[in-house]
Design an enzyme around this catalytic site. Sequence first.
Site, mmCIF file in Angstrom:
data_model
loop_
_atom_site.group_PDB
_atom_site.id
_atom_site.type_symbol
_atom_site.label_atom_id
_atom_site.label_comp_id
_atom_site.label_asym_id
_atom_site.label_seq_id
_atom_site.Cartn_x
_atom_site.Cartn_y
_atom_site.Cartn_z
ATOM 1 N N LYS A 133 -13.264 -26.319 -74.727
ATOM 2 C CA LYS A 133 -13.212 -27.478 -74.246
ATOM 3 C C LYS A 133 -14.443 -28.213 -74.560
ATOM 4 O O LYS A 133 -14.575 -29.414 -74.615
ATOM 5 C CB LYS A 133 -13.082 -27.647 -72.653
ATOM 6 C CG LYS A 133 -11.498 -27.095 -72.332
ATOM 7 C CD LYS A 133 -11.149 -27.458 -70.922
ATOM 8 C CE LYS A 133 -9.579 -27.391 -70.798
ATOM 9 N NZ LYS A 133 -9.499 -27.288 -69.455
ATOM 10 N N LYS A 219 -0.939 -22.830 -76.324
ATOM 11 C CA LYS A 219 0.049 -22.811 -75.228
ATOM 12 C C LYS A 219 0.584 -23.951 -74.587
ATOM 13 O O LYS A 219 -0.142 -25.158 -74.943
ATOM 14 C CB LYS A 219 -1.025 -22.028 -74.194
ATOM 15 C CG LYS A 219 -1.955 -22.959 -73.674
ATOM 16 C CD LYS A 219 -2.773 -22.282 -72.333
ATOM 17 C CE LYS A 219 -4.002 -23.244 -71.946
ATOM 18 N NZ LYS A 219 -4.591 -22.856 -70.638
ATOM 19 N N LYS A 222 -0.651 -29.293 -70.307
ATOM 20 C CA LYS A 222 -0.917 -30.823 -69.746
ATOM 21 C C LYS A 222 -1.555 -31.594 -70.600
ATOM 22 O O LYS A 222 -1.259 -32.839 -70.702
ATOM 23 C CB LYS A 222 -1.414 -30.567 -68.462
ATOM 24 C CG LYS A 222 -0.212 -30.392 -67.145
ATOM 25 C CD LYS A 222 -1.208 -30.002 -65.876
ATOM 26 C CE LYS A 222 -1.066 -28.855 -65.012
ATOM 27 N NZ LYS A 222 -1.774 -28.803 -63.490
HETATM 28 P P1 TYM Z 1 -4.179 -24.618 -64.331
HETATM 29 O O1 TYM Z 1 -4.025 -25.942 -63.320
HETATM 30 O O2 TYM Z 1 -4.416 -25.128 -65.887
HETATM 31 O O3 TYM Z 1 -2.751 -23.969 -64.194
HETATM 32 C C1 TYM Z 1 -2.011 -23.599 -63.172
HETATM 33 C C2 TYM Z 1 -1.695 -22.094 -63.230
HETATM 34 O O4 TYM Z 1 -0.629 -22.277 -64.435
HETATM 35 C C3 TYM Z 1 -0.990 -21.146 -65.299
HETATM 36 N N1 TYM Z 1 -0.386 -21.715 -66.542
HETATM 37 C C4 TYM Z 1 0.319 -20.987 -67.414
HETATM 38 N N2 TYM Z 1 0.887 -19.879 -67.269
HETATM 39 C C5 TYM Z 1 1.875 -19.548 -68.473
HETATM 40 N N3 TYM Z 1 1.855 -20.522 -69.611
HETATM 41 C C6 TYM Z 1 1.186 -21.334 -69.781
HETATM 42 N N4 TYM Z 1 1.504 -22.129 -70.777
HETATM 43 C C7 TYM Z 1 0.529 -21.962 -68.681
HETATM 44 N N5 TYM Z 1 -0.228 -22.792 -68.333
HETATM 45 C C8 TYM Z 1 -0.597 -22.875 -67.218
HETATM 46 C C9 TYM Z 1 -2.220 -20.777 -65.172
HETATM 47 O O5 TYM Z 1 -2.749 -19.681 -65.685
HETATM 48 C C10 TYM Z 1 -2.511 -21.060 -63.620
HETATM 49 O O6 TYM Z 1 -2.040 -19.948 -63.209
HETATM 50 N N6 TYM Z 1 -8.407 -22.645 -63.256
HETATM 51 C C11 TYM Z 1 -7.249 -22.853 -62.996
HETATM 52 C C12 TYM Z 1 -7.010 -23.465 -61.322
HETATM 53 C C13 TYM Z 1 -7.955 -22.549 -60.518
HETATM 54 C C14 TYM Z 1 -7.583 -21.414 -59.633
HETATM 55 C C15 TYM Z 1 -8.560 -21.142 -58.673
HETATM 56 C C16 TYM Z 1 -6.486 -20.395 -59.849
HETATM 57 C C17 TYM Z 1 -8.994 -23.027 -59.822
HETATM 58 N N7 TYM Z 1 -9.349 -22.113 -58.830
HETATM 59 C C18 TYM Z 1 -8.622 -20.045 -57.870
HETATM 60 C C19 TYM Z 1 -6.515 -19.248 -59.411
HETATM 61 C C20 TYM Z 1 -7.527 -18.854 -58.135
HETATM 62 C C21 TYM Z 1 -6.584 -23.758 -63.710
HETATM 63 O O7 TYM Z 1 -7.008 -24.467 -64.580
HETATM 64 O O8 TYM Z 1 -5.019 -23.494 -63.575
#
Ligand code: TYM
Length: 358
Positions: A133, A219, A222
Amino acid sequence: PTRIFSGMQPTNGGLHIGNYSGAMLNWIELQNSIARNEAKIAKDGGGAGEDSSSSLLFSIVDLHSLTNKAVQPASLRKNTVDVAIEYVACGIDPDKVVLFNQSQVPAHCELSWILSCHTALGRLENMIQFKEKSKKNTDSAVQSTYGLLAYPILMAADILLYRATHVPVGEDQTQHVELTRKIAHAFNAHYKTDYFPLPQIVSTSESKRIMSLQNAASKMSKSDVSENSRINLTDSNETIAKKISKAATDSTIGITYDTVTRPNIANLLAIASAMMPSTQPLSPADIASQFTNAKHSEFKSFLTQTITNHLAPIREKIEYHQANPKYIKEILQKGSHRARSIANRNLTDIKNIIGLYE
Ligand code: TYM
């Protein structure tokens, strides 16, 4: 005791099927298996001890979204409620979990500072997400700020504040959870305590990493500029059909499951598998074996049907709550209240361990 924490960012609209199959399906599974266990303990006459419904916490991590400059105030506010609506529409039960938005619990930021004093700078600079990023200077939405660098520390604080033992996330979050373990270990070692459990990742099998419909090399995300790269939970049946018909395949005849030589087809099979009704589970390879000699278009109509069948009832619930968000807003308020009380209690313990004067 098992304690589960996970979260999703309310960035740019709602969730897509990558979020759903990579993480949400596991959240629901954990919620239901813990509820069954608690019911069994209660039936067997054992005291469940602590309030059982506080062993699962699912958050909308709005503070993490601030690393993305494209998130405008009005849409952030709306997206936060929308993501909460989607959690509930997918099957998250507010009576069984603590559902809240991160910014309502100030202790996340306080712990984040404390943990940052136990995190070597090099570890943060090595995070794949930060490297990707921060180099994308052409994408003006995500700038190489201190917040982007510190992002994984805030995530570690989210998890450790509740002393979570398990974190259900997709594969792209593995490195962040590993860093969380290192930070927890560093803190424990420094203060000669075992206060923080070292949290484990929980992930779905083949759907822990769902790729873009346009190109299985990246992947599903969003932030992809192409709407055709992802299917959102709110997409209509027509939109889903259109996106699947445009999805990339390959020039090999028939359908086989091979993630190395046929990544686009393997991705579609993983999606189909994740979207099978729970009464009729099939692995990607099982599904492929039913379409060995079929045309790609025949498999695509099956896939479209499977996705639309799965998402239609979820979409209906989303629309219902969006028309009437009062219930969800109350849920968030109650959830934040409960999260704050657990968080403040733990933060007091942590401050004691550190020697901060009260
Ligand atoms: P985020 O908001 O990008 O995504 C939310 C969840 O969706 C999963 N995910 C995917 N799984 C499979 N294939 C994909 N293409 C895909 N895109 C997204 C992510 O792995 C995630 O589980 N940093 C985290 C948010 C966060 C968090 C936390 C998670 C902040 N604090 C504490 C767990 C515990 C994030 O950006 O997820």
